[in-house]
Scaffold this motif. Sequence first.
Motif, PDB file in Angstrom:
ATOM      1  N   THR A   9      32.423   7.673 -11.336  1.00  0.00           N
ATOM      2  CA  THR A   9      33.817   7.224 -11.251  1.00  0.00           C
ATOM      3  C   THR A   9      34.723   8.429 -11.023  1.00  0.00           C
ATOM      4  O   THR A   9      34.510   9.496 -11.607  1.00  0.00           O
ATOM      5  CB  THR A   9      34.231   6.517 -12.556  1.00  0.00           C
ATOM      6  OG1 THR A   9      33.421   5.355 -12.732  1.00  0.00           O
ATOM      7  CG2 THR A   9      35.697   6.101 -12.521  1.00  0.00           C
ATOM      8  N   LYS A  10      35.729   8.253 -10.172  1.00  0.00           N
ATOM      9  CA  LYS A  10      36.730   9.287  -9.970  1.00  0.00           C
ATOM     10  C   LYS A  10      38.111   8.658  -9.986  1.00  0.00           C
ATOM     11  O   LYS A  10      38.418   7.733  -9.229  1.00  0.00           O
ATOM     12  CB  LYS A  10      36.516  10.026  -8.635  1.00  0.00           C
ATOM     13  CG  LYS A  10      37.515  11.151  -8.410  1.00  0.00           C
ATOM     14  CD  LYS A  10      37.418  12.225  -9.479  1.00  0.00           C
ATOM     15  CE  LYS A  10      38.444  13.323  -9.286  1.00  0.00           C
ATOM     16  NZ  LYS A  10      38.376  14.335 -10.361  1.00  0.00           N
ATOM     17  N   LYS A  11      38.967   9.197 -10.889  1.00  0.00           N
ATOM     18  CA  LYS A  11      40.345   8.725 -10.992  1.00  0.00           C
ATOM     19  C   LYS A  11      41.302   9.861 -10.654  1.00  0.00           C
ATOM     20  O   LYS A  11      41.067  11.007 -11.029  1.00  0.00           O
ATOM     21  CB  LYS A  11      40.634   8.230 -12.407  1.00  0.00           C
ATOM     22  CG  LYS A  11      39.789   7.041 -12.851  1.00  0.00           C
ATOM     23  CD  LYS A  11      40.111   6.637 -14.292  1.00  0.00           C
ATOM     24  CE  LYS A  11      39.255   5.459 -14.744  1.00  0.00           C
ATOM     25  NZ  LYS A  11      39.519   5.095 -16.157  1.00  0.00           N
ATOM     26  N   VAL A  16      42.160   4.640  -9.065  1.00  0.00           N
ATOM     27  CA  VAL A  16      40.698   4.739  -9.173  1.00  0.00           C
ATOM     28  C   VAL A  16      40.117   4.781  -7.759  1.00  0.00           C
ATOM     29  O   VAL A  16      40.090   3.765  -7.057  1.00  0.00           O
ATOM     30  CB  VAL A  16      40.110   3.556  -9.957  1.00  0.00           C
ATOM     31  CG1 VAL A  16      38.595   3.714 -10.087  1.00  0.00           C
ATOM     32  CG2 VAL A  16      40.758   3.456 -11.333  1.00  0.00           C
ATOM     33  N   ASP A  19      34.771   3.526  -8.492  1.00  0.00           N
ATOM     34  CA  ASP A  19      34.716   2.784  -9.755  1.00  0.00           C
ATOM     35  C   ASP A  19      33.275   2.431 -10.104  1.00  0.00           C
ATOM     36  O   ASP A  19      32.696   1.478  -9.575  1.00  0.00           O
ATOM     37  CB  ASP A  19      35.559   1.508  -9.617  1.00  0.00           C
ATOM     38  CG  ASP A  19      35.750   0.781 -10.937  1.00  0.00           C
ATOM     39  OD1 ASP A  19      35.212   1.229 -11.956  1.00  0.00           O
ATOM     40  OD2 ASP A  19      36.454  -0.257 -10.931  1.00  0.00           O
ATOM     41  N   THR A  55      35.108  11.771 -13.050  1.00  0.00           N
ATOM     42  CA  THR A  55      35.809  11.406 -14.269  1.00  0.00           C
ATOM     43  C   THR A  55      34.825  10.821 -15.283  1.00  0.00           C
ATOM     44  O   THR A  55      34.910  11.081 -16.483  1.00  0.00           O
ATOM     45  CB  THR A  55      36.909  10.378 -13.958  1.00  0.00           C
ATOM     46  OG1 THR A  55      37.763  10.890 -12.934  1.00  0.00           O
ATOM     47  CG2 THR A  55      37.752  10.079 -15.196  1.00  0.00           C
TER      48      THR A  55
END
Length: 502
Positions: A9-11, A16, A19, A55
Amino acid sequence: MRLELRGLTKKFGDFVADDAIDLVVEPGRIHAVLGENGAGKSTLMNMLYGILEPTEGQILIDGAPVRFRSPGDAIAAGIGMVHQHFKLVGPFSVADNVQLGREHAKAGIIDRGAARRAVREVSQRFGLALDPDALCENLPVGVQQRVEIVKALSGPTELLILDEPTAVLTPPEVAELLAIMRKLADSGMSIIFISHKLKEVKAVADTITVIRRGKVVAEASPTDSEAELAAAMVGREVTLTVDKTPAEPGATALAITDLTVLDERGLPVLNGLNLTVRAGEIVGLAGVEGNGQTELARAVLGTLTAAGGSIELLGTEVTRWQPARRIAAGLGYIPEDRGRDGVVGDFTVAENIVLNQYRDAPLSRRGVVDETAVRDIAVKAIAEFDIRTQGPGEHVSALSGGNQQKVVIAREFSRPRKVIVAAQPTRGVDIGAIEFIHARLVAERDAGTAVLLISAELDEILALSDRVAVIFDGRIVGEVSPDRPRSEVGQLMIGHTPAENE
């Protein structure tokens, strides 16, 4: 190498980008990751390559968790990556770029001879011809792509990430690259192929993962139909054919007569070229890349000076006019290389959308730009052209390549114009955006705009054009109907006239 991503996941703040992505790439397999522009594909690969830190989630190589704090960590682990946006240093040679970060040295002195030999060895082994001493800034984009691939293969690479590698390649170069990918996979290398080009994915992939808006939405097979894959990507049924009625051409809007343009050596790249485009028609320019298409587009815009001949725009000769004056007179221009000629990376989305009209009312009053008016136009364009961005204030350099192209398209279609030169307008964009751009070009034609379409995709030329002009060696060698057999058009493209074929 066996790669596994678990819940990656990368925010970015509240946004986002990816996800909880799960993905497994087996050794010796080509795993395609398919998705729209802005779906999160490049962000996912940048996490895998150490450019971005996840993340949440894990990366596992051969069953062991790893953490990459930099691309150097990923390279040391056996991962190579060819980026969608080139990472080359323009003034450096091919050899210098390939060895950058892993320089050949003797007693602390860089061994350029060893670097040259390494480039020749890798390029010959994989069929990617390169001159080690050529400066990268002087190379065509297709050759720059080769440099990136050779650079990625120059280390102890066990897994190769190819992020939209065919976006700037000609059809023969694409076929060559797909063959190289299969050869690498057969030798045991794992390959992640990021793309939105359905034919290429179906031709080479062993496994397909479809990502939409940052989530895995499907695991697909290369035997699935293009319509099924397109629907999975976009989330709706996509029309893969161009729907248009017969053209109703009006007066000549663009007239090019005996146009000659010289290269830096004084040799003609356009040699007495003649071409007309009338209001309300699309004229497609077909040809093998490198036969003068780029120079023709730039000459019409005015960034290349004609050595002879004339260019008329809406009945007025503009051969010596500056580009800004031609644009003000009604010329729209979509450049083939968006990174170099289409957008300013350090400018915002809004600033790029109004780049050629910010001096005009209502965007400017008494020489002062009205920021509110600029933002209003940008917000409308972002919605209309489905530009995947965090807002009009985001820098264009942060967007995916396809969304940068949408910014260019939005800019040219959001202002008055009578003639559009569209050079590679769908290069690097996804199937949904291609459908949209094609429909807009046809709508422009139907509204009375003259459209000169330049594309390396013969299918695109034949589907959109009302007339097809074939360019070879800097001249128009024939004009044909788009319903002519592809084989006949192909013969013209390589310089064989009908008389020669009889």
